[in-house]
Scaffold this active site. Structure first.
Site, PDB file in Angstrom:
ATOM      1  N   LEU A  27      25.584  94.342 -26.260  1.00 26.06           N
ATOM      2  CA  LEU A  27      24.255  93.821 -25.901  1.00 26.06           C
ATOM      3  C   LEU A  27      24.324  92.307 -25.765  1.00 26.06           C
ATOM      4  O   LEU A  27      24.963  91.644 -26.557  1.00 26.06           O
ATOM      5  CB  LEU A  27      23.246  94.163 -27.004  1.00 26.06           C
ATOM      6  N   ARG A  28      23.683  91.784 -24.716  1.00 25.67           N
ATOM      7  CA  ARG A  28      23.555  90.326 -24.591  1.00 25.67           C
ATOM      8  C   ARG A  28      22.149  89.938 -25.024  1.00 25.67           C
ATOM      9  O   ARG A  28      21.176  90.592 -24.572  1.00 25.67           O
ATOM     10  CB  ARG A  28      23.769  89.903 -23.132  1.00 25.67           C
ATOM     11  N   GLU A  29      22.012  88.963 -25.860  1.00 24.82           N
ATOM     12  CA  GLU A  29      20.668  88.544 -26.253  1.00 24.82           C
ATOM     13  C   GLU A  29      19.949  88.033 -25.001  1.00 24.82           C
ATOM     14  O   GLU A  29      20.542  87.441 -24.113  1.00 24.82           O
ATOM     15  CB  GLU A  29      20.733  87.466 -27.333  1.00 24.82           C
ATOM     16  N   CYS A  40      27.506  85.483 -31.826  1.00 25.94           N
ATOM     17  CA  CYS A  40      28.680  86.328 -31.532  1.00 25.94           C
ATOM     18  C   CYS A  40      29.948  85.548 -31.207  1.00 25.94           C
ATOM     19  O   CYS A  40      30.932  85.593 -31.940  1.00 25.94           O
ATOM     20  CB  CYS A  40      28.333  87.291 -30.401  1.00 25.94           C
TER      21      CYS A  40
HETATM   22  C1  UDX Z   1      27.727  88.048 -26.007  1.00 23.76           C
HETATM   23  C2  UDX Z   1      28.411  88.999 -25.037  1.00 23.76           C
HETATM   24  O1  UDX Z   1      28.070  88.632 -23.699  1.00 23.76           O
HETATM   25  C3  UDX Z   1      27.947  90.436 -25.303  1.00 23.76           C
HETATM   26  O2  UDX Z   1      28.638  91.331 -24.450  1.00 23.76           O
HETATM   27  C4  UDX Z   1      28.255  90.783 -26.756  1.00 23.76           C
HETATM   28  O3  UDX Z   1      27.818  92.094 -27.043  1.00 23.76           O
HETATM   29  C5  UDX Z   1      27.551  89.800 -27.693  1.00 23.76           C
HETATM   30  O4  UDX Z   1      27.958  88.452 -27.388  1.00 23.76           O
HETATM   31  P1  UDX Z   1      25.407  86.855 -26.229  1.00 23.76           P
HETATM   32  O5  UDX Z   1      26.102  86.078 -27.304  1.00 23.76           O
HETATM   33  O6  UDX Z   1      24.081  87.454 -26.504  1.00 23.76           O
HETATM   34  O7  UDX Z   1      26.359  88.082 -25.738  1.00 23.76           O
HETATM   35  O8  UDX Z   1      25.191  85.870 -24.996  1.00 23.76           O
HETATM   36  P2  UDX Z   1      26.041  85.471 -23.708  1.00 23.76           P
HETATM   37  O9  UDX Z   1      25.185  85.663 -22.535  1.00 23.76           O
HETATM   38  O10 UDX Z   1      27.367  86.115 -23.727  1.00 23.76           O
HETATM   39  O11 UDX Z   1      26.257  83.871 -23.913  1.00 23.76           O
HETATM   40  C6  UDX Z   1      26.985  83.438 -25.027  1.00 23.76           C
HETATM   41  C7  UDX Z   1      27.051  81.908 -24.946  1.00 23.76           C
HETATM   42  O12 UDX Z   1      27.866  81.516 -23.837  1.00 23.76           O
HETATM   43  C8  UDX Z   1      25.695  81.236 -24.739  1.00 23.76           C
HETATM   44  O13 UDX Z   1      25.634  80.069 -25.568  1.00 23.76           O
HETATM   45  C9  UDX Z   1      25.712  80.824 -23.275  1.00 23.76           C
HETATM   46  O14 UDX Z   1      24.955  79.644 -23.035  1.00 23.76           O
HETATM   47  C10 UDX Z   1      27.182  80.536 -23.058  1.00 23.76           C
HETATM   48  N1  UDX Z   1      27.622  80.665 -21.671  1.00 23.76           N
HETATM   49  C11 UDX Z   1      27.548  81.865 -21.055  1.00 23.76           C
HETATM   50  C12 UDX Z   1      28.140  79.551 -21.025  1.00 23.76           C
HETATM   51  O15 UDX Z   1      28.199  78.460 -21.586  1.00 23.76           O
HETATM   52  N2  UDX Z   1      28.587  79.677 -19.743  1.00 23.76           N
HETATM   53  C13 UDX Z   1      28.530  80.870 -19.083  1.00 23.76           C
HETATM   54  O16 UDX Z   1      28.938  80.919 -17.920  1.00 23.76           O
HETATM   55  C14 UDX Z   1      27.984  82.004 -19.746  1.00 23.76           C
END
Ligand code: UDX
Length: 435
Positions: free
Chosen positions: A151-153, A261
């Site tokens: 799940l992605r938040e 995460c």
């Molecule tokens: C993540 C995984 O995507 C998900 O599959 C797993 O189950 C839980 O951890 P989440 O932590 O909710 O999900 O958010 P995500 O959308 O992955 O972003 C994580 C971090 O990376 C955020 O701080 C976001 O700002 C950052 N990010 C994401 C970037 O800096 N650049 C990007 O291109 C994408």
């Protein structure tokens, strides 16, 4: 089926509501009485698009209930989910105390054989530990399953009701059969169902998160090179992403990854690899580059405003990503701390996370109105790419700031638009404007 879910955080609550929605009888258990009290009133304890509506539906249907203890929730259950937190220890290893407690609680109150599904992200071999703990506590048979969440938040409900894939690891055919039956209402041609063994499933989850974090750090390393070379990292990401073997997602350079995460899972993966005798130096670099992304943003603010003492710096965006009010490991809060230590007056605005930010960092003054936050500001820093920020009235903003300076930690704006609007604009991995 009768299902008990231990832990009603972002994963446990969404999982409970999803299983209730697809026809199961679910009881969510949490040791936090305040959270259970809120849930019993039908209130979602955190913001997640679609979650309140889903809760309203399944609570009204009577298929989702809540309890503070496993005592009355476990007896008679067919399946028990472990969805408790696995925070990082100082050495990077995951803290599995809550997992052990959940295993003990299930075993203690089980009235017959039960399938135990660990959904929390855990190091490889955790399932064996859970099984041993349960066998020491109860004469019943516990069928262990690893079913990591993806799940992605900000899109957890969508990801849960329409998953891209479901991963199930088990060493017993019967356990696989039961879990596949549990999820059968969600299965269709759009869902990839992966059935494997316990250890492979536990490791696969870490591999997925660590790879995504690595992709983000690759983009942030590129950003540092582009800043030195005066090239454009966004264009490079677009060019790279047009190769189907690479893909554009998760190549956005910015303030680095945060959240509950990635930071802990990358550290935990590196720690368990080391425990298994492999030095996962690549992940050390991923973490270093991620920290460097925050350093780069701090230095941009200094470059833009000169001395920081007494300067009003406004952080637009406090949540670790858009679509959530979660500020855990949010880059914005780390940046706020760095700026305050340097003597700046730091204030913040977030469309959803003002209250949660204040709970975590009482010293930060937050504003519901972005223009009020930016009144008299020497610099605005975009920390989270909420769509609201793309729609800001730049003329109004320029008129109320002491100096029209924006450091764009998430490349929300188009540099040419900022040049026309008369801002000193410092994007990430792209040439600055009017500096
Ligand atoms: C993540 C995984 O995507 C998900 O599959 C797993 O189950 C839980 O951890 P989440 O932590 O909710 O999900 O958010 P995500 O959308 O992955 O972003 C994580 C971090 O990376 C955020 O701080 C976001 O700002 C950052 N990010 C994401 C970037 O800096 N650049 C990007 O291109 C994408």
């Amino acid at each position: 089926m009768k299902v008990v879910v231990l832990g009603t955080g972002h994963v446990g609550l969404v999982t409970s509501a999803t299983l209730a929605k697809i026809g199961h009888e679910v009881v969510g258990v949490d040791s936090d009485p305040q959270k259970i009290a809120q849930l019993r009133k039908g209130e979602a304890p955190f913001f997640e698009p679609g979650l309140q509506d889903l809760l309203d539906e399944v609570i009204k249907k009577g298929s989702l209930k809540f309890s503070e203890t496993a005592t009355d929730a476990v007896p008679g259950s067919d399946v028990a989910f472990i969805c408790v937190g696995t925070p990082g220890r100082p050495d990077g290893e995951a803290n599995l105390l809550a997992v052990e407690q959940a295993a003990h609680d299930i075993a203690k109150h089980a009235t017959g054989d039960i399938v135990v599904v660990q959904k929390s992200t855990v190091p490889v071999h955790t399932a064996e530990r859970v099984k041993t703990t349960m066998s020491r506590t109860s004469p019943h048979v516990f069928h262990l399953v690893s079913n990591p969440e993806f799940l992605r938040e900000g899109s957890a409900v969508e990801d849960s009701l329409k998953p891209e894939r479901i991963l199930v690891g088990a060493d017993e055919k019967e356990a696989h059969r039961i879990v596949r039956e549990l999820y059968s209402p969600l299965l269709n041609d759009d869902v990839e169902y992966h059935a494997t063994d316990l250890r492979t499933a536990e490791l696969a989850k870490h591999a997925c998160n660590a790879f995504l974090a690595m992709k983000i750090s690759f983009a942030n390393a590129l950003a540092r090179i582009c800043e030195a070379a005066r090239a454009d990292v966004v264009s490079i990401a677009d060019i790279m992403g047009s190769d189907s073997r690479i893909g554009r997602a998760f190549l956005n350079a910015g303030l680095g990854y945060g959240g509950y995460c990635f930071p802990k899972d990358v550290a935990a993966f590196r720690a368990q690899a080391e425990r298994l005798g492999f030095d996962f130096g690549l992940l050390t670099e991923v973490m270093k580059i991620n920290a460097g992304a925050l350093d780069a943003a701090f230095l941009k603010v200094k470059e833009a405003v000169w001395n920081l003492e007494g300067k009003r710096i406004v952080l637009f965006g406090l949540a670790f990503k858009p679509g959530t009010d979660d500020v855990r490991e949010a880059p914005a809060l780390y940046l706020a701390e760095r700026l305050r230590e340097a003597g700046a007056i730091v204030v913040g605005h977030d469309p959803q996370a003002n209250e949660t930010a204040k709970e975590l960092m009482s010293s930060i003054e937050v504003f519901d109105d972005p223009y009020e936050a930016a009144d008299g500001a020497h610099c605005v820093v975009i920390c989270t790419e909420w769509s609201e920020f793309s729609d800001l009235d730049l003329t109004r903003l320029k008129g109320i700031m002491t100096h029209p300076v924006i450091v764009d930690g998430r490349n929300v704006f188009d540099p040419s638009t900022m040049e026309e609007a008369g801002f000193t604009y410092l994007p990430t991995g792209r040439p600055p404007v009017n500096l």
